[in-house]
Design an enzyme around this catalytic site. Sequence first.
Site, PDB file in Angstrom:
ATOM      1  N   GLU A   1     -11.386   3.306   5.614  1.00 40.48           N
ATOM      2  CA  GLU A   1     -10.466   4.198   6.151  1.00 40.48           C
ATOM      3  C   GLU A   1     -11.070   5.383   6.757  1.00 40.48           C
ATOM      4  OE1 GLU A   1      -8.348   6.348   3.069  1.00 40.48           O
ATOM      5  OE2 GLU A   1      -6.942   7.176   4.497  1.00 40.48           O
TER       6      GLU A   1
ATOM      7  N   HIS B   1      -9.398   0.603  -1.609  1.00 36.62           N
ATOM      8  CA  HIS B   1      -9.599   1.418  -0.420  1.00 36.62           C
ATOM      9  C   HIS B   1     -11.123   1.141   0.189  1.00 36.62           C
ATOM     10  CE1 HIS B   1      -5.642   2.887  -1.522  1.00 36.62           C
ATOM     11  NE2 HIS B   1      -5.778   3.937  -0.455  1.00 36.62           N
TER      12      HIS B   1
ATOM     13  N   HIS C   1       0.833  -1.035  -0.098  1.00 33.80           N
ATOM     14  CA  HIS C   1       0.015  -0.059  -0.091  1.00 33.80           C
ATOM     15  C   HIS C   1       0.865   1.118   0.267  1.00 33.80           C
ATOM     16  CE1 HIS C   1      -3.804   2.057   1.627  1.00 33.80           C
ATOM     17  NE2 HIS C   1      -3.115   2.830   0.897  1.00 33.80           N
TER      18      HIS C   1
ATOM     19  N   HIS D   1       1.275   4.795  -2.554  1.00 34.25           N
ATOM     20  CA  HIS D   1       0.858   5.573  -3.679  1.00 34.25           C
ATOM     21  C   HIS D   1       2.379   6.125  -4.176  1.00 34.25           C
ATOM     22  CE1 HIS D   1      -3.389   5.619  -2.912  1.00 34.25           C
ATOM     23  NE2 HIS D   1      -3.037   5.059  -1.285  1.00 34.25           N
TER      24      HIS D   1
ATOM     25  N   ASP E   1       1.463   4.047   2.793  1.00 31.07           N
ATOM     26  CA  ASP E   1       0.544   4.829   2.341  1.00 31.07           C
ATOM     27  C   ASP E   1       1.282   6.042   1.395  1.00 31.07           C
ATOM     28  OD1 ASP E   1      -2.111   5.454   1.340  1.00 31.07           O
ATOM     29  OD2 ASP E   1      -2.747   6.117   3.472  1.00 31.07           O
ATOM     30  N   ASP E   2       1.403   6.945   2.324  1.00 33.42           N
ATOM     31  CA  ASP E   2       2.061   8.284   1.160  1.00 33.42           C
ATOM     32  C   ASP E   2       3.247   8.733   2.151  1.00 33.42           C
ATOM     33  OD1 ASP E   2      -0.235   8.863  -0.916  1.00 33.42           O
ATOM     34  OD2 ASP E   2      -1.088   8.607   1.116  1.00 33.42           O
TER      35      ASP E   2
HETATM   36  N1  ADE Z   1      -4.496   8.502  -2.373  1.00 34.11           N
HETATM   37  C1  ADE Z   1      -3.615   8.750  -1.666  1.00 34.11           C
HETATM   38  N2  ADE Z   1      -3.618   8.241  -0.545  1.00 34.11           N
HETATM   39  C2  ADE Z   1      -4.843   8.066  -0.002  1.00 34.11           C
HETATM   40  C3  ADE Z   1      -5.315   7.327   0.976  1.00 34.11           C
HETATM   41  N3  ADE Z   1      -4.717   7.250   2.041  1.00 34.11           N
HETATM   42  N4  ADE Z   1      -6.696   7.291   0.950  1.00 34.11           N
HETATM   43  C4  ADE Z   1      -7.436   7.485  -0.254  1.00 34.11           C
HETATM   44  N5  ADE Z   1      -6.772   7.961  -1.365  1.00 34.11           N
HETATM   45  C5  ADE Z   1      -5.436   8.176  -1.557  1.00 34.11           C
HETATM   46 ZN    ZN Z   2      -3.891   4.632   0.149  1.00 30.33          ZN
END
Ligand code: ADE
Ligand code: ZN
Length: 327
Positions: free
Chosen positions: A192, A189, A9, A11, A270-271
Amino acid sequence: MPVPKAELHIHIEGTLEPELAFALAARNGAELPFDSVAQLRDAYRFEDLQSFLDLYYRLTDVLRTEQDFAELAEAYLARAGAEGVRHAEIFFDPQAHTGRGVPFSTVIEGLSKGLHDSAQRYGISTGLILCFLRDQSAESAMETLRAAEPYLDRIIAVGLDSAEVGHPPAKFAAVYQRARELGLRAVAHAGEEGPPHYVAEALDVLRVERIDHGIRVLEDPALVERLVRERIPLTVCPFSNVRLRVVDQLADHPLRRMLELGLVATVNSDDPAYFGGYVHENFDGVRDALGLSADQLRTLARNSFEAAFLDAPTRTRYLEELAAYQF
Ligand code: ADE
Ligand code: ZN
């Protein structure tokens, strides 16, 4: 030496570090609404998912050429390799680029170039997961899938991301059906910020094999039982959950409870450029904040390989390497 693991996971646009954003902006003559790297980093304080997404999409404007996407992917691989990542399944958001005039071909050719030879150069096997933006229309998603058709050999799966609440999985039933017909695997996703029933809907309607995030399933004990029974993996992202205020602080994160309930949880970043750490920092963070045992850390790493879209010999090789690892 960090524990060997798969990252499931991540991006790729979320690995854009401020330094690279400024370098690409200068190269491309793109305007950034910040004066310095420090000022940009200072903006990384989010109220919720949407406030993060606003900045995340704004910064994609610096990504314009194949070379930009290639450098982004290579920068991630260099970090990931140093963090013990052996296999990465990497999300990309084509609509964040095609929507501002960058062709799909530029995005996929650039990312492919960056990932090429990753096994030799960084010791990481990789796959790309094409994500649809769920706050855009199903027609736009279908059009994106059509644009991807000449490149299906470079894509392992489809995913669903962006603003969750109000955009239930069923909106994309036909797109996922078509993706399946094209031979792609499926993840989404769910749970969340959105309600637990989105998780059930992603499984039943989109027929996904993994759930990204999924931490709100804990509100529905019957759904938890189902996920345990069916061994549906959840790609949990602890630092993200804190930064986007899904949980208050790392010490309150339910990951340990998820493991104790028998959920197939994995740890992911994630990011990472936005949330304060890559996957290994997430592992160390939850180990310290939640007091996870060596057995629990081993389970998290094992789950990551078991949940990955790997062929059997490669999975076995990674699991053997993990079995020999001393915590
Ligand atoms: N795009 C990038 N990170 C995300 C996240 N945590 N949830 C949904 N979309 C995303
Ligand atoms: Zn994500």
